[in-house]
Scaffold this motif. Structure first.
Motif, PDB file in Angstrom:
ATOM      1  N   ASP A 150       0.858  -1.187   0.000  1.00 54.51           N
ATOM      2  CA  ASP A 150       0.000   0.000   0.000  1.00 54.51           C
ATOM      3  C   ASP A 150       0.892   1.233   0.000  1.00 54.51           C
ATOM      4  N   ILE A 151       0.705   2.110  -1.001  1.00 51.63           N
ATOM      5  CA  ILE A 151       1.557   3.287  -1.163  1.00 51.63           C
ATOM      6  C   ILE A 151       0.741   4.549  -0.884  1.00 51.63           C
ATOM      7  N   SER A 152       1.274   5.411  -0.035  1.00 48.28           N
ATOM      8  CA  SER A 152       0.597   6.672   0.275  1.00 48.28           C
ATOM      9  C   SER A 152       1.577   7.836   0.176  1.00 48.28           C
ATOM     10  N   CYS A 153       1.033   8.981  -0.219  1.00 45.76           N
ATOM     11  CA  CYS A 153       1.791  10.230  -0.288  1.00 45.76           C
ATOM     12  C   CYS A 153       1.067  11.218   0.615  1.00 45.76           C
ATOM     13  N   GLY A 154       1.507  11.316   1.860  1.00 46.74           N
ATOM     14  CA  GLY A 154       0.745  12.089   2.832  1.00 46.74           C
ATOM     15  C   GLY A 154      -0.533  11.333   3.161  1.00 46.74           C
ATOM     16  N   THR A 155      -1.677  11.987   2.966  1.00 49.46           N
ATOM     17  CA  THR A 155      -2.964  11.344   3.240  1.00 49.46           C
ATOM     18  C   THR A 155      -3.589  10.737   1.989  1.00 49.46           C
ATOM     19  N   ALA A 156      -2.956  10.928   0.843  1.00 45.69           N
ATOM     20  CA  ALA A 156      -3.515  10.430  -0.420  1.00 45.69           C
ATOM     21  C   ALA A 156      -2.829   9.133  -0.837  1.00 45.69           C
ATOM     22  N   LYS A 157      -3.547   8.361  -1.652  1.00 43.77           N
ATOM     23  CA  LYS A 157      -2.996   7.118  -2.175  1.00 43.77           C
ATOM     24  C   LYS A 157      -2.158   7.386  -3.419  1.00 43.77           C
ATOM     25  N   CYS A 158      -1.084   6.606  -3.569  1.00 40.30           N
ATOM     26  CA  CYS A 158      -0.245   6.671  -4.757  1.00 40.30           C
ATOM     27  C   CYS A 158      -0.131   5.285  -5.366  1.00 40.30           C
ATOM     28  N   ASN A 159       0.395   5.234  -6.583  1.00 40.64           N
ATOM     29  CA  ASN A 159       0.575   3.946  -7.244  1.00 40.64           C
ATOM     30  C   ASN A 159       1.669   4.086  -8.286  1.00 40.64           C
ATOM     31  N   LEU A 160       1.875   3.039  -9.083  1.00 45.51           N
ATOM     32  CA  LEU A 160       2.844   3.124 -10.172  1.00 45.51           C
ATOM     33  C   LEU A 160       2.273   3.962 -11.302  1.00 45.51           C
ATOM     34  N   GLY A 161       3.141   4.705 -11.966  1.00 46.61           N
ATOM     35  CA  GLY A 161       2.717   5.511 -13.091  1.00 46.61           C
ATOM     36  C   GLY A 161       2.472   4.666 -14.328  1.00 46.61           C
ATOM     37  N   ALA A 162       1.783   5.269 -15.296  1.00 47.17           N
ATOM     38  CA  ALA A 162       1.495   4.570 -16.553  1.00 47.17           C
ATOM     39  C   ALA A 162       2.792   4.174 -17.242  1.00 47.17           C
ATOM     40  N   GLY A 163       2.871   2.912 -17.655  1.00 46.55           N
ATOM     41  CA  GLY A 163       4.054   2.425 -18.340  1.00 46.55           C
ATOM     42  C   GLY A 163       5.209   2.053 -17.431  1.00 46.55           C
ATOM     43  N   LYS A 164       5.039   2.213 -16.119  1.00 46.44           N
ATOM     44  CA  LYS A 164       6.092   1.885 -15.167  1.00 46.44           C
ATOM     45  C   LYS A 164       5.878   0.489 -14.589  1.00 46.44           C
ATOM     46  N   THR A 165       6.959  -0.132 -14.179  1.00 52.87           N
ATOM     47  CA  THR A 165       6.889  -1.432 -13.510  1.00 52.87           C
ATOM     48  C   THR A 165       7.753  -1.401 -12.255  1.00 52.87           C
ATOM     49  N   ALA A 166       7.480  -2.341 -11.375  1.00 55.62           N
ATOM     50  CA  ALA A 166       8.309  -2.545 -10.193  1.00 55.62           C
ATOM     51  C   ALA A 166       8.477  -4.044 -10.000  1.00 55.62           C
ATOM     52  N   GLU A 167       9.601  -4.428  -9.422  1.00 55.31           N
ATOM     53  CA  GLU A 167       9.832  -5.848  -9.155  1.00 55.31           C
ATOM     54  C   GLU A 167       9.358  -6.175  -7.743  1.00 55.31           C
ATOM     55  N   ILE A 168       8.582  -7.261  -7.613  1.00 55.49           N
ATOM     56  CA  ILE A 168       8.180  -7.712  -6.295  1.00 55.49           C
ATOM     57  C   ILE A 168       8.738  -9.113  -6.047  1.00 55.49           C
ATOM     58  N   ALA A 169       8.929  -9.423  -4.783  1.00 52.64           N
ATOM     59  CA  ALA A 169       9.427 -10.738  -4.380  1.00 52.64           C
ATOM     60  C   ALA A 169       8.585 -11.220  -3.208  1.00 52.64           C
ATOM     61  N   ILE A 170       7.897 -12.348  -3.372  1.00 57.82           N
ATOM     62  CA  ILE A 170       7.058 -12.898  -2.308  1.00 57.82           C
ATOM     63  C   ILE A 170       7.761 -14.107  -1.714  1.00 57.82           C
ATOM     64  N   PRO A 171       8.062 -14.075  -0.410  1.00 58.19           N
ATOM     65  CA  PRO A 171       8.772 -15.198   0.214  1.00 58.19           C
ATOM     66  C   PRO A 171       7.853 -16.395   0.461  1.00 58.19           C
ATOM     67  N   VAL A 172       8.444 -17.584   0.444  1.00 53.75           N
ATOM     68  CA  VAL A 172       7.714 -18.811   0.751  1.00 53.75           C
ATOM     69  C   VAL A 172       8.454 -19.555   1.858  1.00 53.75           C
ATOM     70  N   THR A 173       7.759 -20.472   2.512  1.00 53.30           N
ATOM     71  CA  THR A 173       8.375 -21.264   3.574  1.00 53.30           C
ATOM     72  C   THR A 173       8.603 -22.686   3.083  1.00 53.30           C
ATOM     73  N   PRO A 174       9.540 -23.419   3.687  1.00 50.38           N
ATOM     74  CA  PRO A 174       9.789 -24.804   3.263  1.00 50.38           C
ATOM     75  C   PRO A 174       8.536 -25.676   3.309  1.00 50.38           C
ATOM     76  N   SER A 175       7.645 -25.422   4.277  1.00 49.89           N
ATOM     77  CA  SER A 175       6.442 -26.248   4.393  1.00 49.89           C
ATOM     78  C   SER A 175       5.405 -25.933   3.322  1.00 49.89           C
ATOM     79  N   ALA A 176       5.524 -24.781   2.677  1.00 49.56           N
ATOM     80  CA  ALA A 176       4.578 -24.399   1.620  1.00 49.56           C
ATOM     81  C   ALA A 176       5.347 -23.800   0.451  1.00 49.56           C
ATOM     82  N   ASP A 177       6.315 -24.556  -0.031  1.00 52.84           N
ATOM     83  CA  ASP A 177       7.141 -24.133  -1.158  1.00 52.84           C
ATOM     84  C   ASP A 177       6.678 -24.893  -2.397  1.00 52.84           C
ATOM     85  N   PRO A 178       6.199 -24.196  -3.429  1.00 50.91           N
ATOM     86  CA  PRO A 178       5.775 -24.907  -4.648  1.00 50.91           C
ATOM     87  C   PRO A 178       6.903 -25.712  -5.272  1.00 50.91           C
TER      88      PRO A 178
END
Length: 302
Positions: free
Chosen positions: A173-201
């Motif tokens: 969740d991205i905020s700029c002061g009290t307002a919400k922000c997001n990625l701009g048009a045509g922009k990307t960001a890399e995300i990484a979601i961690p997994v645990t050994p007990s629930a690793d695909p």
């Protein structure tokens, strides 16, 4: 409590706790324009107009990840809906966003998001220099995972719904002061979601889905790629917008679980039924349904 009660209303009531089961007061629970606030014991009651379809119910409190569920609102029925809210993992205050790369981590120190310069914009589309990025990750092995999971365990792809099992999610969740922000048009960001050994695909890739906050279902976005050089192991992908992201696998060969609801041996139609997996190992899934005229509903389960 509610200025929008109609004569033939449905009642939604329940309790809001943290993931450890401790009651939370001051939680705002909303369906449309109808709003209630949880009391000191975490309980709330919300009267809403009946609906022949499913309505969205949201729970929000500062310092916690907002969550939502979808419920049938049927005239004259009292529908029990409990919420478990997860505390925000880490609030990252990022600066110099127009000139430098920036990273945002979760509460466990995992770098979950990587931003490039000028990628975060305000509601008018203007790049911002400073933003707060709240990052929270959760894994199937965590206490209360299924109960704090946002939305339904349902994925939508090519116009069709399918039951899904979750291997972990991240809420950004991205905020700029009290307002919400997001990625701009045509922009990307890399995300990484961690997994645990007990629930690793333990597969080279797994499907990445984003939450549609309108209908509570998950939409297929792309495939995330396994990175075992990281500890914990993560799955990485590039995204074009932010909400909640979930590592999911559709349940392609389900077993049927038939549930029958009766009252004094008579079938009960329109009864809301929820089936949730409680396994401490592997992915987690949940099914929701409403019984038919014969008092039954059949779930696709693993």
């Amino acid at each position: 409590d509610d200025d929008n009660v109609v004569a033939a209303s449905a009642t939604v009531l329940g309790k809001v706790t943290d993931v450890n089961g401790l009651p939370l007061s001051g939680v705002t629970v909303t369906i449309g324009s109808s709003t209630a606030t949880s009391s000191t014991d975490g309980s709330y009651t919300l009267n809403v107009p009946p609906s022949t379809s499913t309505v969205k119910i949201e729970a929000k409190k500062t310092g916690f990840v907002a969550t939502l569920d979808m419920v049938p609102a049927i005239a004259g029925q009292s529908i029990p809906i409990d919420f478990k809210l997860q505390t925000i993992g880490l609030s990252n205050v990022l600066t110099n966003l127009t000139t430098t790369n920036a990273n945002a981590s979760d509460g466990d120190g995992v770098v979950v998001v990587k931003f490039t310069p000028n990628s975060i914009v305000d509601s008018a589309g203007n790049p911002v220099s400073t933003a707060t990025v709240d990052v929270t990750t959760n894994k199937p092995s965590a206490t209360g995972y299924a109960d704090s999971f946002p939305g339904l365990f349902v994925g939508t792809r090519s116009g069709s719904d399918i039951a899904i099992e979750s291997f972990g999610y991240a809420n950004i969740d991205i905020s700029c002061g009290t307002a919400k922000c997001n990625l701009g048009a045509g922009k990307t960001a890399e995300i990484a979601i961690p997994v645990t050994p007990s629930a690793d695909p333990n597969t080279p890739t797994i499907e990445l889905w984003s939450l549609n906050t309108t209908n509570g279902k998950w939409q297929y976005e792309t495939d995330a790629t396994r990175d075992a050089t990281s500890l914990p192991v993560v799955y990485r992908a590039n995204v074009t917008h932010f909400s909640a992201y979930n590592l999911d696998r559709p349940i392609s060969t389900p077993t049927e679980l038939k549930v029958t609801v009766t009252n004094n041996n008579a079938p009960v139609p329109s009864a809301a039924v929820v089936v949730t997996s409680r396994s401490s190992a592997g992915a987690v899934w949940e099914g929701q349904g409403k019984t038919g005229t014969d008092g039954t509903y059949t779930f696709p389960v693993i």
